[in-house]
Design a protein around this motif. Structure first.
Motif, PDB file in Angstrom:
ATOM      1  N   LYS A 234       0.910  -1.022  -0.015  1.00  0.00           N
ATOM      2  CA  LYS A 234      -0.282  -0.171  -0.203  1.00  0.00           C
ATOM      3  C   LYS A 234       0.863   1.201   0.056  1.00  0.00           C
ATOM      4  O   LYS A 234       0.197   2.641  -0.140  1.00  0.00           O
ATOM      5  CB  LYS A 234      -0.866   0.012   1.309  1.00  0.00           C
ATOM      6  CG  LYS A 234      -2.048  -1.025   1.143  1.00  0.00           C
ATOM      7  CD  LYS A 234      -3.072  -0.915   2.353  1.00  0.00           C
ATOM      8  CE  LYS A 234      -3.627  -2.238   2.511  1.00  0.00           C
ATOM      9  NZ  LYS A 234      -4.390  -2.222   3.821  1.00  0.00           N
ATOM     10  N   ALA A 235       2.172   1.138   0.191  1.00  0.00           N
ATOM     11  CA  ALA A 235       3.006   2.371   0.201  1.00  0.00           C
ATOM     12  C   ALA A 235       3.175   2.850  -1.118  1.00  0.00           C
ATOM     13  O   ALA A 235       2.912   2.291  -2.038  1.00  0.00           O
ATOM     14  CB  ALA A 235       4.506   1.973   0.874  1.00  0.00           C
ATOM     15  N   LYS A 236       3.146   4.241  -0.936  1.00  0.00           N
ATOM     16  CA  LYS A 236       3.239   5.029  -2.360  1.00  0.00           C
ATOM     17  C   LYS A 236       4.687   5.107  -2.878  1.00  0.00           C
ATOM     18  O   LYS A 236       4.934   5.120  -3.958  1.00  0.00           O
ATOM     19  CB  LYS A 236       2.640   6.337  -2.062  1.00  0.00           C
ATOM     20  CG  LYS A 236       0.875   6.553  -1.778  1.00  0.00           C
ATOM     21  CD  LYS A 236       0.318   7.811  -1.717  1.00  0.00           C
ATOM     22  CE  LYS A 236      -1.041   7.915  -1.177  1.00  0.00           C
ATOM     23  NZ  LYS A 236      -1.534   9.052  -1.238  1.00  0.00           N
ATOM     24  N   ASN A 237       5.466   5.436  -1.829  1.00  0.00           N
ATOM     25  CA  ASN A 237       6.861   5.616  -2.187  1.00  0.00           C
ATOM     26  C   ASN A 237       7.731   4.377  -2.000  1.00  0.00           C
ATOM     27  O   ASN A 237       7.550   3.443  -0.924  1.00  0.00           O
ATOM     28  CB  ASN A 237       7.498   6.775  -1.390  1.00  0.00           C
ATOM     29  CG  ASN A 237       6.917   7.964  -1.922  1.00  0.00           C
ATOM     30  OD1 ASN A 237       6.390   8.172  -2.761  1.00  0.00           O
ATOM     31  ND2 ASN A 237       6.673   8.917  -0.528  1.00  0.00           N
ATOM     32  N   TYR A 238       9.049   4.144  -2.636  1.00  0.00           N
ATOM     33  CA  TYR A 238       9.810   2.901  -2.672  1.00  0.00           C
ATOM     34  C   TYR A 238      10.876   3.341  -1.798  1.00  0.00           C
ATOM     35  O   TYR A 238      11.488   4.544  -1.983  1.00  0.00           O
ATOM     36  CB  TYR A 238      10.505   2.672  -4.020  1.00  0.00           C
ATOM     37  CG  TYR A 238       9.418   1.916  -5.119  1.00  0.00           C
ATOM     38  CD1 TYR A 238       9.306   0.362  -5.016  1.00  0.00           C
ATOM     39  CD2 TYR A 238       8.452   2.442  -5.928  1.00  0.00           C
ATOM     40  CE1 TYR A 238       8.555  -0.147  -5.638  1.00  0.00           C
ATOM     41  CE2 TYR A 238       7.649   1.726  -6.609  1.00  0.00           C
ATOM     42  CZ  TYR A 238       7.512   0.580  -6.594  1.00  0.00           C
ATOM     43  OH  TYR A 238       6.685  -0.310  -7.439  1.00  0.00           O
ATOM     44  N   ALA A 239      11.358   2.353  -0.982  1.00  0.00           N
ATOM     45  CA  ALA A 239      12.389   2.699   0.045  1.00  0.00           C
ATOM     46  C   ALA A 239      13.716   2.490  -0.807  1.00  0.00           C
ATOM     47  O   ALA A 239      14.731   3.257  -0.249  1.00  0.00           O
ATOM     48  CB  ALA A 239      12.376   1.851   1.178  1.00  0.00           C
ATOM     49  N   LEU A 240      13.696   1.644  -1.932  1.00  0.00           N
ATOM     50  CA  LEU A 240      14.913   1.578  -2.646  1.00  0.00           C
ATOM     51  C   LEU A 240      14.364   1.503  -4.330  1.00  0.00           C
ATOM     52  O   LEU A 240      13.198   1.041  -4.477  1.00  0.00           O
ATOM     53  CB  LEU A 240      15.698   0.146  -2.381  1.00  0.00           C
ATOM     54  CG  LEU A 240      16.295   0.064  -1.158  1.00  0.00           C
ATOM     55  CD1 LEU A 240      16.728  -1.454  -0.914  1.00  0.00           C
ATOM     56  CD2 LEU A 240      17.526   0.862  -1.259  1.00  0.00           C
ATOM     57  N   SER A 241      15.203   1.939  -4.977  1.00  0.00           N
ATOM     58  CA  SER A 241      14.781   2.064  -6.507  1.00  0.00           C
ATOM     59  C   SER A 241      15.898   2.041  -7.319  1.00  0.00           C
ATOM     60  O   SER A 241      17.061   2.561  -6.882  1.00  0.00           O
ATOM     61  CB  SER A 241      13.825   3.097  -6.801  1.00  0.00           C
ATOM     62  OG  SER A 241      14.659   4.260  -6.640  1.00  0.00           O
ATOM     63  N   ASP A 242      15.967   1.211  -8.488  1.00  0.00           N
ATOM     64  CA  ASP A 242      17.044   1.334  -9.370  1.00  0.00           C
ATOM     65  C   ASP A 242      18.267   0.862  -8.980  1.00  0.00           C
ATOM     66  O   ASP A 242      19.445   1.447  -9.240  1.00  0.00           O
ATOM     67  CB  ASP A 242      17.114   2.601 -10.308  1.00  0.00           C
ATOM     68  CG  ASP A 242      15.902   3.008 -10.909  1.00  0.00           C
ATOM     69  OD1 ASP A 242      15.246   2.327 -11.377  1.00  0.00           O
ATOM     70  OD2 ASP A 242      15.660   4.234 -10.765  1.00  0.00           O
ATOM     71  N   ILE A 243      18.494  -0.100  -8.177  1.00  0.00           N
ATOM     72  CA  ILE A 243      19.673  -0.605  -7.500  1.00  0.00           C
ATOM     73  C   ILE A 243      20.178  -1.585  -8.327  1.00  0.00           C
ATOM     74  O   ILE A 243      19.566  -2.804  -8.647  1.00  0.00           O
ATOM     75  CB  ILE A 243      19.598  -1.063  -6.147  1.00  0.00           C
ATOM     76  CG1 ILE A 243      18.776  -0.221  -5.381  1.00  0.00           C
ATOM     77  CG2 ILE A 243      20.644  -1.650  -5.573  1.00  0.00           C
ATOM     78  CD1 ILE A 243      19.490   0.904  -5.117  1.00  0.00           C
ATOM     79  N   ASN A 244      21.566  -1.552  -9.178  1.00  0.00           N
ATOM     80  CA  ASN A 244      22.257  -2.388  -9.919  1.00  0.00           C
ATOM     81  C   ASN A 244      23.589  -2.600  -9.349  1.00  0.00           C
ATOM     82  O   ASN A 244      24.292  -1.356  -9.212  1.00  0.00           O
ATOM     83  CB  ASN A 244      22.180  -1.971 -11.125  1.00  0.00           C
ATOM     84  CG  ASN A 244      20.771  -2.407 -12.089  1.00  0.00           C
ATOM     85  OD1 ASN A 244      20.781  -3.422 -12.301  1.00  0.00           O
ATOM     86  ND2 ASN A 244      20.056  -1.261 -12.222  1.00  0.00           N
ATOM     87  N   LEU A 245      24.135  -3.743  -9.002  1.00  0.00           N
ATOM     88  CA  LEU A 245      25.242  -3.699  -8.215  1.00  0.00           C
ATOM     89  C   LEU A 245      25.992  -5.313  -8.301  1.00  0.00           C
ATOM     90  O   LEU A 245      25.036  -6.191  -8.148  1.00  0.00           O
ATOM     91  CB  LEU A 245      25.058  -3.419  -6.522  1.00  0.00           C
ATOM     92  CG  LEU A 245      26.140  -3.320  -5.721  1.00  0.00           C
ATOM     93  CD1 LEU A 245      27.023  -2.281  -6.189  1.00  0.00           C
ATOM     94  CD2 LEU A 245      25.770  -3.328  -4.189  1.00  0.00           C
ATOM     95  N   GLU A 246      27.255  -5.113  -8.698  1.00  0.00           N
ATOM     96  CA  GLU A 246      27.854  -6.374  -8.491  1.00  0.00           C
ATOM     97  C   GLU A 246      28.891  -6.662  -7.461  1.00  0.00           C
ATOM     98  O   GLU A 246      29.980  -5.553  -7.468  1.00  0.00           O
ATOM     99  CB  GLU A 246      28.524  -6.616 -10.063  1.00  0.00           C
ATOM    100  CG  GLU A 246      27.585  -6.763 -10.996  1.00  0.00           C
ATOM    101  CD  GLU A 246      27.238  -8.242 -11.153  1.00  0.00           C
ATOM    102  OE1 GLU A 246      27.642  -9.119 -10.511  1.00  0.00           O
ATOM    103  OE2 GLU A 246      26.471  -8.517 -11.956  1.00  0.00           O
ATOM    104  N   ILE A 247      28.850  -7.518  -6.561  1.00  0.00           N
ATOM    105  CA  ILE A 247      30.165  -7.662  -5.474  1.00  0.00           C
ATOM    106  C   ILE A 247      30.423  -9.069  -5.610  1.00  0.00           C
ATOM    107  O   ILE A 247      29.795 -10.002  -5.597  1.00  0.00           O
ATOM    108  CB  ILE A 247      29.361  -7.214  -4.237  1.00  0.00           C
ATOM    109  CG1 ILE A 247      28.744  -6.097  -3.929  1.00  0.00           C
ATOM    110  CG2 ILE A 247      30.253  -7.606  -3.181  1.00  0.00           C
ATOM    111  CD1 ILE A 247      27.839  -5.902  -2.644  1.00  0.00           C
ATOM    112  N   GLN A 248      31.988  -9.034  -5.805  1.00  0.00           N
ATOM    113  CA  GLN A 248      32.699 -10.273  -5.956  1.00  0.00           C
ATOM    114  C   GLN A 248      32.578 -10.842  -4.810  1.00  0.00           C
ATOM    115  O   GLN A 248      32.824 -10.295  -3.621  1.00  0.00           O
ATOM    116  CB  GLN A 248      34.040 -10.166  -6.865  1.00  0.00           C
ATOM    117  CG  GLN A 248      33.750  -9.785  -8.130  1.00  0.00           C
ATOM    118  CD  GLN A 248      34.902  -9.582  -8.696  1.00  0.00           C
ATOM    119  OE1 GLN A 248      36.113  -9.543  -8.169  1.00  0.00           O
ATOM    120  NE2 GLN A 248      34.908  -9.045 -10.015  1.00  0.00           N
ATOM    121  N   SER A 249      33.050 -12.399  -4.541  1.00  0.00           N
ATOM    122  CA  SER A 249      33.220 -12.710  -3.239  1.00  0.00           C
ATOM    123  C   SER A 249      34.532 -12.369  -2.674  1.00  0.00           C
ATOM    124  O   SER A 249      35.363 -12.299  -3.407  1.00  0.00           O
ATOM    125  CB  SER A 249      33.077 -14.413  -3.379  1.00  0.00           C
ATOM    126  OG  SER A 249      33.125 -14.917  -2.245  1.00  0.00           O
TER     127      SER A 249
END
Length: 580
Positions: free
Chosen positions: A347-362
């Motif tokens: 029901k929330a109108k706003n996103y807490a996170l958006s457009d997150i693209n990320l690569e983290i190697q082990s």
């Protein structure tokens, strides 16, 4: 809902059945006692021989003893069944809470859950006890006594036609008027418990600002609100007593007056003294059972609200579920965010996170900086699947986190929070949450890496020192270091530190990070911090703003390309170079 609650009877079905059996026998015996007593009185009046009187007396004694035994056994089995039911119900509610996701937990306050686990379940236990004992005994005695009254007293029993509707109607009316007040009390109990919990947790703040008097006034207001509702309800409920007495005296006067008139006018041929005695006894039994039924009605109505609140917890389904064919092995600590967006509620109108693209190697060390409300913690909570993404996907070890067995995934991720929790028990007990099979040597090694060994050794009892509930007998920095040691013992593939060195000095912070490199070099380390010094040696630093990654790079890159990072760095170092 009621079917779900009845499943909690489980292994206590036998005591429940025995209660029903013996309470029925007790009711039958009690109904025949006035009948035998009436026969005895009539026999004495007619000049019966002593052997006959003794025989009738012995029968009465035997029936009284049998009734007492049946009642005692029913009381024992009822207590066993109702307490067992409450135990199982408490277990089921607690187990259900353990399955909740953070999204589920957001629907219930902790104070409300405590009230449901205590007050509400106690009310449900009381209702179950009444249902299998009093709710069976009262109707049976009411029916049997009424039938026997008509058999014994004939026309005298017509007094019940006046008394029963009058008393029953009055009791129901009183109960219905009192119910709204009783229902309101439960929600107010939640607020009262919230006030207590908030005050106890924030006791240092309360004392620091000398707000004890204000807190007492706030508690008194909540407590007085409950008192007012209970007072209104009790003022109505106490009307049961005068109504009961009026009906009892009416029945007594009617039976004695009409009975005496019949004895005098018919010379005892229409009715005898024994029958009048029995009618008085049956009349009192009928009225008492009506009173008991009214109490049951009140209790069950009160408990209906409690049971409804318990049912809300039991019927709440976790928003997170294991897939049909889960993956049971996490290959490594690599993490990938693909077009991730997230909001806490549909029901929330706003996103807490958006457009997150990320690569983290082990094995990488990743630092995250950002202002309050930039969703730093929200980002990392998606990795162990404490929440599910609203859109996109989070992958760990090349597999979508939603495809893993949740225990397997969370067993490979260790999180240390800024306000992490220590449980009541020894330091060893708390550390072994990370690894129940850890040896004493492993505990010491983890504490040395977390810079906790020195202060633990300074305690008189060392690692056997008892930690109070919530870790109130250690400092904030000590608590954080013990929590880091606990996480290290888990030897996770991913270690997340959510501002978990905020209460330690910069030198200790640097020593802890140096320990990570030597102890868990292949573990992916994600460090959320407010100090640039805590993350400037990281392989990758993320700048979060407004739920998005505003910039990413290493320390030197961000100094050159990100004004926000450069401003934070210069503010914290006064524009100079920082040495550690």
């Amino acid at each position: 809902m009621y079917k779900r609650l009845l499943r909690c009877v489980r292994e206590y079905k036998t005591p429940t059945f025995l209660t029903l059996l013996f309470i029925t026998l007790e009711a039958v015996i009690e109904c025949f006692i006035p009948y035998i007593a009436a026969q005895l009185i009539n026999d004495v009046e007619k000049g019966a021989a002593m052997p006959d009187i003794i025989r009738s007396g012995l029968i009465l004694i035997a029936m009284a003893v049998a009734s007492l035994c049946c009642g005692g056994i029913a009381g024992y089995t009822c207590a066993k069944a109702s307490c067992g039911f409450a135990k199982n119900l408490r277990h089921d509610v607690f187990s259900r809470i353990q399955t909740f996701s953070f999204e589920n937990m957001d629907k219930f306050s902790s104070a409300s859950l405590v009230t449901r686990m205590t007050t509400d379940i106690n009310n449900a236990q009381m209702s179950y006890m009444m249902l299998i004992r009093i709710a069976v005994r009262a109707p049976l005695l009411l029916i049997f006594s009424t039938v026997m009254a008509f058999v014994m007293g004939g026309k005298l029993a017509f007094a019940f036609i006046v008394v029963i509707p009058l008393l029953a109607g009055g009791l129901i009316l009183v109960a219905r008027k009192a119910m709204p007040a009783f229902r309101r009390v439960f929600k107010k109990y939640d607020r009262l418990n919230e006030s207590i919990e908030e005050n106890v947790r924030g006791m240092r703040v309360v004392k620091g600002f000398s707000r004890e008097e204000y807190e007492c006034e706030k508690f008194d207001a909540a407590s007085d609100d409950i008192r007012k509702d209970f007072t209104r309800a009790e003022r109505l409920v106490v009307l049961n007593e005068p109504l009961m007495r009026f009906c009892s005296y009416f029945n007594m006067v009617f039976v004695l007056f009409i009975g005496a008139f019949l004895i005098i006018t018919t010379n005892g041929t229409a009715i005898g003294v024994g029958e009048i005695s029995a009618m008085l006894t049956y009349g009192m039994q009928v009225l008492m059972q009506l009173m008991m039924l009214s109490m049951i009605y009140v209790t069950l109505t009160i408990s209906a609200e409690a049971i409804s609140r318990i049912g809300e917890v039991l019927s709440e389904e976790s928003t997170l579920h294991n897939p049909e064919n889960p993956v049971y092995q996490v290959k490594d600590g690599s993490i990938t965010f693909r077009d991730v967006c997230f909001k806490y509620s549909a029901k929330a109108k706003n996103y807490a996170l958006s457009d997150i693209n990320l690569e983290i190697q082990s094995g990488m060390t990743v630092g995250i900086l950002g202002g309050t409300g930039s969703s730093k913690s929200t980002l990392v909570q998606l990795i162990p699947r404490l929440y599910d993404v609203t859109g996109g996907a989070v992958e760990v070890g090349g597999v979508d986190v939603r495809d893993y067995d949740m225990d397997t995934l969370r067993g490979s991720v260790a999180m240390v929070l800024q306000k992490n929790l220590l449980f009541a028990g020894t330091i060893k007990d708390n550390l072994r949450w990370g690894n129940p099979d850890a040896t004493d040597e492993e505990l010491v090694e983890a504490c040395k890496l977390a810079q906790a060994h020195d202060f633990v050794s300074s305690f008189p009892e060392g690692y056997d020192t008892y930690i109070e509930q919530g870790g109130t007998n250690v400092s904030g920095g000590q608590k954080q270091r013990l929590c880091i040691a606990r996480a290290l013992l888990k030897k996770p593939k991913i270690l997340i530190l959510d501002d978990s060195t905020s209460a330690v000095d910069t030198r200790t912070d640097a020593l802890i990070r140096a320990g990570f490199k030597s102890y868990i070099p292949e573990t992916t380390k994600i460090i959320i911090a407010q100090r640039v010094a805590s993350v400037q040696d990281a392989d990758l630093i993320l700048m979060m703003e407004g739920g998005k990654i505003a910039a990413a790079g290493n320390h030197d890159q961000l100094l050159n390309s990100c004004a926000m990072y450069r401003e934070i760095y210069e503010q914290q170092t006064r524009g100079g170079d920082q040495d550690e």
